[in-house]
Design an enzyme around this catalytic site. Structure first.
Site, PDB file in Angstrom:
ATOM      1  N   SER A 169       8.489   2.037   1.550  1.00 20.90           N
ATOM      2  CA  SER A 169       7.533   1.177   2.261  1.00 20.90           C
ATOM      3  C   SER A 169       7.552  -0.213   1.658  1.00 20.90           C
ATOM      4  O   SER A 169       7.880  -0.396   0.487  1.00 20.90           O
ATOM      5  CB  SER A 169       6.121   1.754   2.102  1.00 20.90           C
ATOM      6  OG  SER A 169       5.174   0.764   2.411  1.00 20.90           O
ATOM      7  N   SER A 170       7.156  -1.197   2.455  1.00 14.15           N
ATOM      8  CA  SER A 170       7.198  -2.590   1.978  1.00 14.15           C
ATOM      9  C   SER A 170       6.115  -2.861   0.936  1.00 14.15           C
ATOM     10  O   SER A 170       6.113  -3.911   0.300  1.00 14.15           O
ATOM     11  CB  SER A 170       6.998  -3.542   3.158  1.00 14.15           C
ATOM     12  OG  SER A 170       5.732  -3.286   3.751  1.00 14.15           O
ATOM     13  N   CYS A 171       5.224  -1.900   0.713  1.00 14.77           N
ATOM     14  CA  CYS A 171       4.170  -2.148  -0.295  1.00 14.77           C
ATOM     15  C   CYS A 171       4.713  -2.012  -1.716  1.00 14.77           C
ATOM     16  O   CYS A 171       3.989  -2.210  -2.689  1.00 14.77           O
ATOM     17  CB  CYS A 171       2.994  -1.216  -0.091  1.00 14.77           C
ATOM     18  SG  CYS A 171       3.351   0.461  -0.596  1.00 14.77           S
ATOM     19  N   GLY A 207       5.097  13.438  11.854  1.00 14.47           N
ATOM     20  CA  GLY A 207       4.485  12.139  11.564  1.00 14.47           C
ATOM     21  C   GLY A 207       5.057  11.035  12.435  1.00 14.47           C
ATOM     22  O   GLY A 207       5.946  11.267  13.260  1.00 14.47           O
ATOM     23  N   HIS A 237      -3.647   2.846   9.670  1.00 12.62           N
ATOM     24  CA  HIS A 237      -3.244   1.457   9.437  1.00 12.62           C
ATOM     25  C   HIS A 237      -3.922   0.575  10.478  1.00 12.62           C
ATOM     26  O   HIS A 237      -4.529   1.062  11.433  1.00 12.62           O
ATOM     27  CB  HIS A 237      -1.719   1.331   9.550  1.00 12.62           C
ATOM     28  CG  HIS A 237      -0.998   1.960   8.410  1.00 12.62           C
ATOM     29  ND1 HIS A 237      -0.448   3.224   8.486  1.00 12.62           N
ATOM     30  CD2 HIS A 237      -0.784   1.544   7.138  1.00 12.62           C
ATOM     31  CE1 HIS A 237       0.104   3.530   7.317  1.00 12.62           C
ATOM     32  NE2 HIS A 237      -0.088   2.541   6.489  1.00 12.62           N
ATOM     33  N   TYR A 257       0.637   4.549  -4.238  1.00 12.15           N
ATOM     34  CA  TYR A 257       1.683   4.834  -3.233  1.00 12.15           C
ATOM     35  C   TYR A 257       2.945   4.053  -3.569  1.00 12.15           C
ATOM     36  O   TYR A 257       4.052   4.578  -3.526  1.00 12.15           O
ATOM     37  CB  TYR A 257       1.140   4.446  -1.858  1.00 12.15           C
ATOM     38  CG  TYR A 257       2.049   4.741  -0.695  1.00 12.15           C
ATOM     39  CD1 TYR A 257       2.635   3.685   0.029  1.00 12.15           C
ATOM     40  CD2 TYR A 257       2.320   6.032  -0.293  1.00 12.15           C
ATOM     41  CE1 TYR A 257       3.457   3.940   1.103  1.00 12.15           C
ATOM     42  CE2 TYR A 257       3.142   6.296   0.786  1.00 12.15           C
ATOM     43  CZ  TYR A 257       3.707   5.242   1.486  1.00 12.15           C
ATOM     44  OH  TYR A 257       4.527   5.499   2.568  1.00 12.15           O
ATOM     45  N   HIS A 303       8.489  15.885  10.260  1.00 14.11           N
ATOM     46  CA  HIS A 303       8.902  15.711  11.672  1.00 14.11           C
ATOM     47  C   HIS A 303       7.739  15.476  12.625  1.00 14.11           C
ATOM     48  O   HIS A 303       7.947  15.050  13.766  1.00 14.11           O
ATOM     49  CB  HIS A 303       9.688  16.934  12.138  1.00 14.11           C
ATOM     50  CG  HIS A 303       8.829  18.144  12.338  1.00 14.11           C
ATOM     51  ND1 HIS A 303       8.310  18.861  11.273  1.00 14.11           N
ATOM     52  CD2 HIS A 303       8.364  18.749  13.446  1.00 14.11           C
ATOM     53  CE1 HIS A 303       7.590  19.865  11.734  1.00 14.11           C
ATOM     54  NE2 HIS A 303       7.603  19.832  13.049  1.00 14.11           N
ATOM     55  N   LYS A 355       6.729   5.452  -4.397  1.00 11.31           N
ATOM     56  CA  LYS A 355       7.894   5.074  -3.593  1.00 11.31           C
ATOM     57  C   LYS A 355       8.968   4.398  -4.458  1.00 11.31           C
ATOM     58  O   LYS A 355      10.168   4.586  -4.241  1.00 11.31           O
ATOM     59  CB  LYS A 355       7.469   4.155  -2.450  1.00 11.31           C
ATOM     60  CG  LYS A 355       6.709   4.883  -1.352  1.00 11.31           C
ATOM     61  CD  LYS A 355       7.573   5.994  -0.752  1.00 11.31           C
ATOM     62  CE  LYS A 355       6.831   6.843   0.243  1.00 11.31           C
ATOM     63  NZ  LYS A 355       7.672   7.927   0.769  1.00 11.31           N
TER      64      LYS A 355
HETATM   65  O1  GFB Z   1      -2.574  -1.716   7.873  1.00 14.65           O
HETATM   66  P1  GFB Z   1      -3.514  -1.788   6.710  1.00 14.65           P
HETATM   67  O2  GFB Z   1      -4.537  -0.707   6.592  1.00 14.65           O
HETATM   68  O3  GFB Z   1      -2.674  -1.731   5.352  1.00 14.65           O
HETATM   69  O4  GFB Z   1      -4.294  -3.207   6.682  1.00 14.65           O
HETATM   70  P2  GFB Z   1      -1.762  -2.795   4.579  1.00 14.65           P
HETATM   71  C1  GFB Z   1      -3.654  -4.379   7.033  1.00 14.65           C
HETATM   72  C2  GFB Z   1      -4.675  -5.489   7.135  1.00 14.65           C
HETATM   73  O5  GFB Z   1      -5.463  -5.261   8.339  1.00 14.65           O
HETATM   74  C3  GFB Z   1      -5.694  -5.540   5.972  1.00 14.65           C
HETATM   75  C4  GFB Z   1      -6.837  -5.427   8.030  1.00 14.65           C
HETATM   76  O6  GFB Z   1      -5.912  -6.897   5.644  1.00 14.65           O
HETATM   77  C5  GFB Z   1      -6.949  -4.933   6.585  1.00 14.65           C
HETATM   78  O7  GFB Z   1      -8.144  -5.430   5.987  1.00 14.65           O
HETATM   79  N1  GFB Z   1      -7.669  -4.681   8.994  1.00 14.65           N
HETATM   80  C6  GFB Z   1      -8.549  -5.256   9.847  1.00 14.65           C
HETATM   81  C7  GFB Z   1      -7.707  -3.340   9.150  1.00 14.65           C
HETATM   82  N2  GFB Z   1      -9.191  -4.301  10.563  1.00 14.65           N
HETATM   83  C8  GFB Z   1      -8.686  -3.100  10.143  1.00 14.65           C
HETATM   84  C9  GFB Z   1      -8.965  -1.750  10.522  1.00 14.65           C
HETATM   85  O8  GFB Z   1      -9.826  -1.460  11.374  1.00 14.65           O
HETATM   86  N3  GFB Z   1      -8.237  -0.767   9.911  1.00 14.65           N
HETATM   87  C10 GFB Z   1      -7.284  -1.065   8.952  1.00 14.65           C
HETATM   88  N4  GFB Z   1      -6.600  -0.053   8.392  1.00 14.65           N
HETATM   89  N5  GFB Z   1      -7.008  -2.348   8.543  1.00 14.65           N
HETATM   90  C11 GFB Z   1      -0.528  -0.627   3.805  1.00 14.65           C
HETATM   91  C12 GFB Z   1      -0.525   0.213   2.556  1.00 14.65           C
HETATM   92  O9  GFB Z   1      -1.132  -1.863   3.452  1.00 14.65           O
HETATM   93  O10 GFB Z   1       0.769  -0.912   4.270  1.00 14.65           O
HETATM   94  C13 GFB Z   1       0.237   1.487   2.817  1.00 14.65           C
HETATM   95  O11 GFB Z   1      -1.865   0.490   2.160  1.00 14.65           O
HETATM   96  C14 GFB Z   1       1.585   1.194   3.439  1.00 14.65           C
HETATM   97  O12 GFB Z   1       0.420   2.160   1.599  1.00 14.65           O
HETATM   98  C15 GFB Z   1       1.464   0.277   4.621  1.00 14.65           C
HETATM   99  O13 GFB Z   1       2.410   0.615   2.486  1.00 14.65           O
HETATM  100  C16 GFB Z   1       2.829  -0.079   5.162  1.00 14.65           C
HETATM  101  O14 GFB Z   1      -0.687  -3.322   5.446  1.00 14.65           O
HETATM  102  O15 GFB Z   1      -2.623  -3.784   3.862  1.00 14.65           O
END
Ligand code: GFB
Length: 317
Positions: A108-110, A14, A180, A137, A12, A141
């Site tokens: 999740s969509s992953c 998150g 993210h 992950y 709750h 899921k």
């Molecule tokens: O949102 P994100 O961390 O996860 O990264 P995913 C999305 C894209 O944004 C990647 C880029 O191509 C990252 O390289 N990116 C650019 C960044 N700058 C940044 C930054 O400063 N921080 C982050 N975090 N990313 C996730 C899964 O994948 O999707 C989870 O790992 C989950 O398990 C989630 O399923 C919904 O979208 O790639």
């Protein structure tokens, strides 16, 4: 689901769980139960069993999970697979033993193959290799989806699984190592602006495309589905998204402009891009009668407003 039905929201605090709690409270649901991690360790089987035997919830939103962005998933793969499997197994099994009327499981969509045809239909699940950066992950899921499916089949439970796209909004995780991309961009551009920095470093190439759904829209979809459908109406699971995506580069430009940062963007290609695209096919969801309301620009404005009001980094202290 009646206004006095006993509803347990796992997770709750998150991003998703707090949005579901906010939505239910705003609509007059008065019998919500939730526990902090300190009060109830969801990876502890006997603690979860005791909780369910004592509380006997009628409805369960399973929004508790160990979540994170691409770097967190890539850095802590054992924790991601262990903790998510434990949490799901405990809550799904206890919901069955304690005759929960309906459970809604958040995936999740992953879960989809790295190179699935786009937009991704639910039937593409397990048709190809997963994206390595979030395989632990994703496997957890997928196990959750299958567990709900087979409990429904063998025990006649009513457990619904939903697969949201990338989410964002109030109460997101803004820690730059584990977050993210969306909250990371908000925080990076904001801090660069208030500290008069000349450039901001982002990860990867900026080429991957992502779909983003405002979390209050997701909460609305979850409550709509649990109120109006049973598991066998929904099928094995249903995608929840907007049906639109954009490149990380374009998202960065949008957020940069809304935050008002005037400097340069540097791309650190030593960081992973992850899956090139994961746009969800939302036809099944639309046929069930639900569509998103908040568009991306509105969502960025609302999230940034929330961030400035709730984050010590925004109070110029
Ligand atoms: O949102 P994100 O961390 O996860 O990264 P995913 C999305 C894209 O944004 C990647 C880029 O191509 C990252 O390289 N990116 C650019 C960044 N700058 C940044 C930054 O400063 N921080 C982050 N975090 N990313 C996730 C899964 O994948 O999707 C989870 O790992 C989950 O398990 C989630 O399923 C919904 O979208 O790639």
């Amino acid at each position: 689901m009646k206004l006095n039905s006993k509803i347990y929201i796992a997770g709750h605090r998150g991003l998703v769980g707090s949005a579901i709690k906010r939505n239910l409270e705003n609509h007059g649901f008065v019998n919500l139960i939730f526990k902090t991690h300190k009060e109830l360790d969801l990876t502890n089987q006997s603690a979860v069993a005791n909780f369910f035997q004592r509380e006997k919830p009628e409805y369960v939103f399973l929004a508790a999970a160990k979540v994170g962005g691409i770097l967190a998933n890539n850095t802590y793969p054992a924790e991601f697979i262990y903790e998510n499997l434990q949490i799901q197994n405990n809550i799904i099994h206890q919901s069955y033993l304690n005759k929960v009327r309906k459970l809604l499981f958040l995936g999740s969509s992953c879960i989809y193959p790295k190179l699935a045809p786009q937009p991704i239909k639910e039937k593409y699940l397990l048709t190809g290799l997963l994206e390595p950066t979030n395989e632990p992950y994703a496997i957890a899921k997928i196990a959750g989806i299958k567990m709900c499916k087979y409990y429904n089949k063998q025990y006649g439970t009513n457990f619904i699984s939903v697969m949201p796209t990338n989410l964002y909004g109030p109460n997101d995780n803004f820690d730059l190592n584990t977050s993210h991309v969306f909250p990371a961009l908000i925080r990076k551009f904001h801090e660069a602006k208030i500290n008069n920095k000349k450039e901001v470093t982002l990860w990867g190439t900026g080429k991957p495309k992502r779909e983003f759904l405002y979390v209050d829209d997701l909460a609305d979809a979850c409550i709509f589905l649990i109120k109006n459908y049973n598991a066998n109406d929904v099928g094995e699971f249903v995608n929840i998204g907007t049906g639109k995506d954009l490149s990380i580069k374009n998202l960065a430009e949008l957020i940069k402009n809304i935050v008002g940062f005037k400097g340069k963007i540097i791309w650190d290609t030593s960081k992973p891009d992850g899956t090139p695209r994961k746009l969800l096919d939302v036809n099944h969801l639309h046929k069930l009668g639900w569509k998103h309301k908040v568009n991306l620009e509105q969502g960025i404005e609302m999230t940034y407003k929330w961030y400035k009001a709730h984050n010590k980094y925004s109070l110029n202290i």
